[in-house]
Scaffold this active site. Structure first.
Site: not given
Ligand code: DGJ
Length: 730
Positions: A477, A547
């Site tokens: 991430d 997301d």
């Molecule tokens: C952003 C990601 O896109 C989410 O899926 C998740 O992993 C969060 N970060 C966790 O902080």
């Protein structure tokens, strides 16, 4: 595939589908002639006309008033000798001048494709690939410009990049070096590009190209949610199935720019590369600078064909490793199920339910390390949050394996929390400007990945983790943009290099890590799809698309993403209702169909499901497993656009055309609604297909189509069709 006609001074790159023509014009100026549908043989009649355009200067060695770089179609335009349009490069020399004039010096035609040190790159077996390297020189500046053009026998693409070598005895500063530039003669074009925002990535945007300059750019340090490094020029009446389209896709995960200029004579220029904004690369004598690759693609028959070209090309010639063209596991991710609020008991329950439903991989998301209980702390401390999991991380991973699932883990290695052991020990490891406090975003700073010591430390931490915990999957991430782009280790004069050096450092790190752990499946992520680009796909075969897990929002996001990136790369999860990003409530059926359109996963508390919901999910998983290869790697085509109406549809056809799966999605219900006919594509017109007990000719399905069930009830409705060709005797 690559010929040089010495008489005409023309290079002709061609395969069965495309031709690309370059002409060495008078004075060694390298002119562009053509890119498009294959022509068998170029006879020489298309030389750029000689015409006196007022206020268009002639190059110094030409006294011909009818010849000017200001109007000629060029392969790699620069400023300084009378081309006043947008340039593909700008190099400041030691005398302060930015005037440079590269003229043809030499060429090489090679079998295969030379490697690009330290950058993502397309690849393939030498015998199906040829590369033309044009060498251009500016003797006054002591500089050489190399232009690379690679043609693959199996794809309607040309892969381009450029390189500058300093043969002089003074350093120069590269302020811009595009990966590719392409000029088109006078003809009308539309532009399609993919701007967006967090949770709203890659929104298809189409507009006519008019006189002037259009700039698609990103200065955030990653390729970004806000503007994907991809664009299409297409005929104004081109559709998904008709019309000429030209695609531009950059293999780069940082700041990028695509500049489109329609000049006074209605010629259109497209320049694509690293963003020149605040870019300044010091190039000492004898050194060279290599720009990233751009993949330009051609389709004679609309956008679907253009996408198919990119999908096949990226599946075959970009993705690497164990998962190249291999089916990907169905996962459960605990993020939207628990966020930071988890313990082993909760996770055990999730794993057990997942196992029962047929899910194959459990992913432990954010919150397992350091002191991390919320997003304020501990990034950089990649050791387990002691006590959070009763069996410890390794013990828990083993338990997941013992239950028959694979184990995956979330990481965000490029970042550091202010409140972390790493930051307390190494406060100088952030991107930061001396005497200024760096900007915070999501309570975190960016580590200076251009530094070897930073990378070494992280590598040691991660490998220790990977060597002690049984990890099958990593979600990589990145949850903020780069600000305060300054490296404390570099000279003031080199600070314009930092954003690119960050990327080079990251790419080097990923190359080393993914090579050392070839069996781990890596999934890229940046707050969802903030770094969904062809550069990242070289290291990670799949990326978390957004997301935003709302099925309706996903229609537009996945539709836009599919313009260039294959279904095999798009993470897509079924999540809870009301949806956490949009608060929308939708049926499990549409959430399933939207998520099955990419790499299916689940991201909700499975323990809260009713028996009926569990049965429905089991059915989804069984169906997906059975047809996973088709859904992940089949020929994808868009049928109805969610940008144009109230519904969306797409399909997947197997390589032998004997099987197809179609998804239809309707957004809002309507009284007295018109009937919807869905015409399929890519089938064999001569085969007979069966679906739901009925038979259809392939030609019927494509010419007449089929009616969407007029009794579909309510908002957010969906239908799934599965067609199988009948054996001849049936
Ligand atoms: C952003 C990601 O896109 C989410 O899926 C998740 O992993 C969060 N970060 C966790 O902080």
């Amino acid at each position: 595939m690559i010929l040089f006609d010495k008489q005409l001074n023309v290079f002709h790159l061609s395969n069965d589908q495309i031709s690309y023509l370059i002409q060495i014009e008078e004075g060694g100026n390298v002119a562009h002639l053509y890119f498009g549908k294959k022509i068998a043989h170029y006879s020489g009649g298309y030389r750029y006309p000689r015409l006196d355009r007022s206020f268009s200067p002639n190059p110094p060695d030409s006294s011909d008033r009818l010849f000017s770089l200001d109007t000629l179609m060029l392969e790699f335009p620069g400023n300084g000798f009378g081309d006043f349009r947008e340039a593909a490069y700008a190099i400041r020399q030691s005398d302060g001048s930015r005037v440079s004039h590269f003229v043809f010096s030499d060429y090489q035609i090679q079998q295969g494709k030379p490697a690009l040190a330290g950058l993502p790159q397309t690849h393939g077996a030498d015998d199906g690939i040829e590369t033309l390297i044009l060498s251009l020189k500016d003797d006054v500046a002591g500089l050489e410009l190399q232009l690379f053009y690679t043609i693959f026998e199996d794809a309607a693409v040309i892969v381009r990049s450029s390189k500058v070598i300093n043969h002089g005895n003074q350093p120069v500063t590269i302020e811009q070096l595009a990966s590719q530039a392409l000029d088109f003669p006078n003809r009308p074009f539309d532009l399609i590009h993919l701007p967006g925002a967090w949770a709203k990535e890659r929104q298809v945007t189409r507009e006519p190209i008019n006189r002037g300059i259009k700039r698609l750019d990103c200065k955030r340090g990653s390729s970004s949610h806000q503007q994907n490094p991809f664009a299409v020029l297409l005929e104004p009446n081109a559709t998904e199935f008709t019309g000429e389209c030209f695609g531009f896709s950059l293999l780069y995960s940082g700041n990028h720019e695509t500049i489109i200029e329609k000049d006074p004579y209605h010629q259109t220029r497209v320049i694509m590369g690293i963003n020149s904004h605040q870019f300044a690369w010091q190039l000492p004598p004898t050194e060279s600078f290599q720009a990233p690759e751009a993949v330009i693609a051609y389709s004679e028959t609309g956008l679907n064909q253009l996408s198919a070209t990119y999908h096949d090309f990226y599946d075959e010639h970009l993705i690497r490793g164990k998962y190249k063209k291999q089916e990907r596991p169905i996962l459960i991710n605990n993020w939207e199920a628990t966020y930071f609020d988890f313990n082993e008991e909760k996770l055990d329950a999730l794993v057990d339910e997942a196992k029962e439903l047929g899910i194959e991989l459990f992913v432990l998301d954010d919150g397992w390390f350091g002191q991390r209980e919320d997003d304020q702390t501990s990034l950089g401390d990649w050791f387990e949050n002691e006590g959070k999991l009763a069996s410890g991380l390794a013990g828990f991973a083993q338990k997941v394996h013992d239950k028959g699932l694979q184990f995956g883990l979330w990481l965000e290695p490029e970042m550091v929390s202010g409140d972390s052991e790493l930051n307390r020990q190494h406060p100088d490891w952030l991107l930061q400007v001396p005497n200024r406090k760096p900007a915070l975003s999501r309570s975190q700073y960016v580590l200076d990945f251009s530094r070897q010591d930073v990378r070494d430390h992280l590598y040691q931490q991660l490998t220790q983790l990977f060597d002690t915990v049984a990890i099958d999957y990593i979600k990589w991430d990145m949850n903020r943009s780069l600000s305060d782009v300054y490296s404390l280790l570099l000279d003031p004069a080199q600070q314009g290099e930092v954003a690119h050096r960050y990327l080079l450092g990251l790419y080097e790190f990923l190359e080393k890590l993914t090579t050392a752990y070839p069996t781990i499946l890596f999934e890229g992520c940046s707050g969802g799809g903030g770094r969904f680009d062809a550069g990242f796909l070289y290291y990670m075969p799949q990326i978390w698309t957004s997301d935003n897990t709302d099925a309706i929002a996903r229609l537009k996001i996945q539709y836009g993403t599919s313009l260039v990136y294959p279904p095999s790369t798009m993470g897509a999860h079924v999540s809870a209702i009301p949806n956490h990003q949009t608060q929308r409530t939708t049926d499990l059926a549409i959430r399933g169909n939207a998520a099955m359109s990419g790499l299916l996963g689940y991201e909700l508390d499975l323990t809260q499901l009713t028996a009926e919901e569990k049965a429905q999910i089991k059915e989804q998983i069984t169906f997906y497993k059975k047809h996973r290869r088709l859904l992940q790697l089949g020929r994808f085509a868009r049928l109805l656009s969610p940008y144009e109406g109230n519904d969306a549809a797409w399909l997947y056809v197997s390589p032998d055309k004997k099987e197809a799966i179609v998804f239809y999605f309707r957004v809002l219900a309507e009284a007295s609604a018109p009937l919807v006919t869905l015409k399929l594509a890519g089938l064999d017109p001569d085969l007979t297909y069966q679906s739901g007990g009925e038979s259809f000719g392939g030609d019927e399905l494509m010419q007449l189509g089929l009616y969407i069930d007029p009794h579909l009830a309510g908002d957010y409705a969906t239908q799934r069709f599965h067609f199988v060709a009948k054996a001849p005797h049936e």
